[in-house]
Design an enzyme around this catalytic site. Structure first.
Site, short mmCIF file in Angstrom:
data_model
loop_
_atom_site.label_atom_id
_atom_site.label_comp_id
_atom_site.label_asym_id
_atom_site.label_seq_id
_atom_site.Cartn_x
_atom_site.Cartn_y
_atom_site.Cartn_z
N GLY A 31 0.81 -1.22 0.00
CA GLY A 31 0.00 0.00 0.00
C GLY A 31 0.84 1.25 0.00
O GLY A 31 2.02 1.23 -0.31
N GLY A 36 5.87 4.36 -8.53
CA GLY A 36 6.57 3.09 -8.73
C GLY A 36 5.58 1.93 -8.77
O GLY A 36 5.63 1.08 -9.66
N HIS A 37 4.65 1.89 -7.79
CA HIS A 37 3.65 0.81 -7.79
C HIS A 37 2.75 0.89 -9.02
O HIS A 37 2.38 -0.13 -9.61
CB HIS A 37 2.74 0.91 -6.56
CG HIS A 37 3.44 0.77 -5.25
ND1 HIS A 37 3.67 1.83 -4.40
CD2 HIS A 37 3.98 -0.31 -4.64
CE1 HIS A 37 4.29 1.41 -3.33
NE2 HIS A 37 4.51 0.12 -3.44
N GLY A 147 9.04 -4.79 -8.19
CA GLY A 147 9.89 -3.67 -8.60
C GLY A 147 11.37 -3.99 -8.41
O GLY A 147 11.77 -4.60 -7.41
N LYS A 149 13.51 -1.99 -7.55
CA LYS A 149 14.00 -1.24 -6.39
C LYS A 149 14.41 -2.21 -5.27
O LYS A 149 15.41 -2.01 -4.61
CB LYS A 149 12.89 -0.29 -5.94
CG LYS A 149 13.05 0.29 -4.56
CD LYS A 149 13.91 1.52 -4.60
CE LYS A 149 14.10 2.18 -3.25
NZ LYS A 149 13.40 1.65 -2.12
N ASP A 150 13.60 -3.27 -5.07
CA ASP A 150 13.95 -4.30 -4.08
C ASP A 150 14.63 -5.46 -4.82
O ASP A 150 14.07 -6.54 -4.99
CB ASP A 150 12.68 -4.77 -3.36
CG ASP A 150 12.06 -3.65 -2.54
OD1 ASP A 150 12.72 -3.16 -1.62
OD2 ASP A 150 10.93 -3.26 -2.86
N SER A 186 7.80 4.22 -0.50
CA SER A 186 6.81 4.67 0.49
C SER A 186 7.53 5.27 1.69
O SER A 186 7.02 6.19 2.35
CB SER A 186 5.94 3.51 0.95
OG SER A 186 5.37 2.87 -0.17
O1 PAF Z 1 7.83 -5.18 -1.72
C1 PAF Z 1 6.87 -5.17 -0.93
O2 PAF Z 1 6.08 -4.22 -0.85
C2 PAF Z 1 6.65 -6.37 -0.03
O3 PAF Z 1 7.85 -6.90 0.42
C3 PAF Z 1 5.76 -7.44 -0.66
C4 PAF Z 1 6.41 -8.07 -1.88
C5 PAF Z 1 4.42 -6.84 -1.04
C6 PAF Z 1 5.51 -8.57 0.35
O4 PAF Z 1 4.88 -8.09 1.49
#
Ligand code: PAF
Length: 279
Positions: A31, A36-37, A147, A149-150, A186
């Site tokens: 959320g 980006g999302h 993403g 980013k992670d 976020s």
């Molecule tokens: O990247 C995220 O926002 C979280 O790690 C995910 C993949 C939604 C899992 O809770």
């Protein structure tokens, strides 16, 4: 756009979509959606007939001294953004919907999850893998979009998908940045204007590394030292700065152009930021 809180109801709806021959895409999020999302939702829209966005601040991936309670939550704004991007369904479970009080089963990737953020945040990737595996079982997507980013998270999830035979294509979508280079997150909401300015040292350090590689530099140690110096001078203390193999995440001594990435995580007081670039 449909909204679900019940895993069983979403599962039934998603099965029906698949029975109708539709390609189902999943965008897992916590959320507080930003550009980006939204780019992940668009990516899924472009590849799938039906797009499900999950919004769940997953307690299992936060350490005891981390920001689970403070993590920004903006459900109504998020729903409007999902609708605006043409999501077909949003899954908004509560922690009780996702975890029975006596839940005792976890999904753990044990190699790629060890270093970098995994070393700094014990249990984090176990929480991520567990919730993502649960989302995969609930939705049964054909495609799931995460993403870049992670970066480590995507590598860990790809390994989990391979090892556990989830029949799901994992898409890694590019990082979305503000005009001045800061990677969207976020957690940028925690930055004061001064912190935000000094945080640009992370994306600057990565851009410098990319430029150096383009000019022929191959030494990981040289690239890492320059990146550390850039962020440290701006008051951000590196947790890690590593040139790695972009699939196995093994640290490299020499850049392998096209198959390497630089990963960076820095702290300033209670703030912690991550960023990365492919090299
Ligand atoms: O990247 C995220 O926002 C979280 O790690 C995910 C993949 C939604 C899992 O809770």
């Amino acid at each position: 756009m449909k909204t679900f809180t019940s895993p069983a109801e979403l599962h039934a709806w998603s099965r029906e979509q698949k029975r109708l021959g539709r390609v189902v895409g999943l965008v897992p999020t916590m959320g507080c959606l930003h550009e980006g999302h939204l780019s992940l939702i668009r990516e899924a829209r472009g590849r799938c007939d039906v797009v499900v966005v999950s919004i769940f601040v997953n307690p299992a991936q936060f350490g005891p001294s981390e920001d689970y309670d403070a993590y920004p939550r903006r459900e109504q704004d998020d729903l409007a953004l999902c609708e605006g991007e043409g999501a077909d369904a949003v899954f908004l479970p509560s922690p009780a919907d996702m975890y029975p009080p006596d839940a005792s089963t976890w999904v753990e990737e044990t190699v790629l999850a060890k270093g970098y953020c995994g070393a700094q945040r014990p249990g984090h990737f176990r929480g991520v893998c567990t919730v993502v595996a649960k989302l995969f079982n609930i939705v049964g997507p054909d495609v799931a979009v995460f993403g870049q980013k992670d970066f480590q998270q995507v590598a860990v999830i790809r390994r989990m998908v391979r090892d556990l035979n989830f029949p799901i294509e994992i898409v890694r979508a590019p990082i979305v940045r503000d005009a001045d280079g800061l990677a969207k997150s976020s957690r940028n909401a925690y930055l004061t204007p001064e912190d935000r300015t000094s945080a640009l040292s992370l994306s600057r350090a990565l851009a410098t590394a990319r430029a150096a590689v383009a000019s022929g530099e191959r030494s990981a140690a040289t690239l890492e030292a320059a990146a550390r110096a850039e962020t440290t001078a701006a008051g951000w203390v590196p947790d890690y700065v590593n040139v790695v193999d972009s699939e196995t995440l093994m640290p490299l001594q020499e850049v392998l152009p096209g198959a390497s990435a630089m990963l960076i995580a820095c702290r300033k007081g209670n703030l912690r930021l991550i960023d990365n670039t492919l090299l």
